[in-house]
Design a protein around this motif. Structure first.
Motif, PDB file in Angstrom:
ATOM      1  N   TRP A   1     -13.385   2.290   4.126  1.00 26.06           N
ATOM      2  CA  TRP A   1     -12.707   1.647   2.997  1.00 26.06           C
ATOM      3  C   TRP A   1     -13.766   0.934   2.150  1.00 26.06           C
ATOM      4  O   TRP A   1     -14.560   0.152   2.666  1.00 26.06           O
TER       5      TRP A   1
ATOM      6  N   ALA B   1      -3.310   0.307  -3.874  1.00 24.16           N
ATOM      7  CA  ALA B   1      -3.180  -1.081  -3.422  1.00 24.16           C
ATOM      8  C   ALA B   1      -2.593  -1.900  -4.560  1.00 24.16           C
ATOM      9  O   ALA B   1      -3.185  -1.997  -5.642  1.00 24.16           O
TER      10      ALA B   1
ATOM     11  N   PHE C   1       0.845  -1.187   0.000  1.00 20.08           N
ATOM     12  CA  PHE C   1       0.000   0.000   0.000  1.00 20.08           C
ATOM     13  C   PHE C   1       0.884   1.242   0.000  1.00 20.08           C
ATOM     14  O   PHE C   1       1.993   1.250   0.540  1.00 20.08           O
TER      15      PHE C   1
ATOM     16  N   VAL D   1      -5.440   6.010  -2.133  1.00 15.55           N
ATOM     17  CA  VAL D   1      -4.532   4.970  -1.646  1.00 15.55           C
ATOM     18  C   VAL D   1      -4.333   3.951  -2.761  1.00 15.55           C
ATOM     19  O   VAL D   1      -5.307   3.474  -3.377  1.00 15.55           O
TER      20      VAL D   1
ATOM     21  N   CYS E   1       5.244   2.151   4.321  1.00 14.79           N
ATOM     22  CA  CYS E   1       4.004   1.567   4.822  1.00 14.79           C
ATOM     23  C   CYS E   1       4.296   0.163   5.352  1.00 14.79           C
ATOM     24  O   CYS E   1       5.114  -0.571   4.784  1.00 14.79           O
TER      25      CYS E   1
ATOM     26  N   CYS F   1       0.812   4.015   7.092  1.00 15.75           N
ATOM     27  CA  CYS F   1       1.683   4.732   6.161  1.00 15.75           C
ATOM     28  C   CYS F   1       2.034   6.094   6.763  1.00 15.75           C
ATOM     29  O   CYS F   1       1.132   6.834   7.198  1.00 15.75           O
TER      30      CYS F   1
END
Length: 285
Positions: A182, A150, A121, A148, A274, A256
């Motif tokens: 999320w 991924a 991440f 973010v 992270c 992070c």
């Protein structure tokens, strides 16, 4: 002087010789040795005669008395029950050990076939509206739009199913500024997905929780275009191994550390690193 008498073994079903009477003239005479009779006597043994019969000890049959027969049976059956219990315990232990061996072999085989790796991440960008932090006005809410990234490119046969209910927070110096949810989605193997989510801090957004010293440090860091922020995410995931195997749902913790150049508008985020932690799946994570 009397001669030594050599005894001869008694024959079964034979009558021992009767001793001479006291008034017999042979009582004072010398004692004659016993001799084995040459012929079998056909006369019946006299009443009251006793014999000694030697029987081997292992052939003796012992019968308990009637008043203790029940207790004898109970005590006699106890060793059999103990043997059954020991056999049952040994069988259960062997079965449990066999299940452990089979489970370890299955897990090892799955690991060698799929080679699962943890996704990575990173924070792509942050759009921050935190004028209330600089002005110390709790009526101005803190709003952050976070992107973010991924990355599941390290897995060739393993997909990650992100479940709903995950939470993302942004904090400064341990004070939570904004929080959000999320989204739920499935990430296929060798896939990179950028997740955009709005974060809000409510009415005060942590403004009232900042001390005067923290607010002074924040203003100095904003003037130097280097404001350190911490982005944390707790996301429930389920791993898909191929098309058939799936794991149970576990929580993934990602943290992070980023540095932004400003607290108003589209800020450039510099990632410092992270970390990802999953305790229940430490063996493959």
């Amino acid at each position: 002087m009397a001669d030594r008498v050599h005894p001869t073994p008694l024959l079964p079903l034979s009558t021992p010789p009767a001793p001479p009477p006291d008034n017999s003239p042979d009582a004072s005479a010398e004692t004659a040795p016993l001799r084995r009779p040459t012929t079998t006597s056909t006369t019946p043994p006299p009443p009251g005669a006793s014999y000694i019969v030697h029987v081997p000890k292992d052939q003796v049959l012992r019968v308990p008395p009637p008043d203790r027969e029940r207790r004898y049976r109970k005590l006699a059956a106890r060793p059999a029950r103990r043997r059954l219990l020991r056999r049952a315990c040994c069988g259960a232990c062997c079965a449990f050990f066999l299940l452990l061996v089979l489970a370890a072999a299955f897990v090892g085989g799955v690991y060698l076939v799929f080679r699962p790796r943890a996704p990575s991440f990173s924070v792509a960008s942050l759009s921050i509206d935190a004028r209330g932090l600089l002005l110390g006005d709790a009526s101005l809410p803190v709003r952050i739009d976070a992107d973010v990234r991924a990355d599941n490119g390290a897995n060739r046969k393993v997909g990650v199913d992100y479940r709903g209910g995950g939470q993302v927070t942004v904090s400064y110096s341990g004070v939570q500024l904004a929080t959000g949810r999320w989204p739920a989605f499935y990430q296929a193997p060798r896939n990179v997905t950028v997740v955009s989510m709005p974060l809000t801090g409510g009415e005060n957004g942590g403004v009232a929780l900042l001390t005067d010293q923290q607010r002074g440090s924040l203003e100095a860091e904003a003037a130097a275009s280097a404001v350190p922020l911490t982005v944390e995410a707790r996301v429930p995931v389920r791993v898909r191994l191929g098309k058939v195997l799936r794991t149970w749902t576990v929580d993934v913790w990602a943290r992070c550390d980023v540095t932004v150049d400003k607290l108003a508008g589209q800020a450039a985020a510099a990632n410092k690193g992270c970390t990802v932690k999953v305790k229940p799946l430490w063996w493959w994570w």
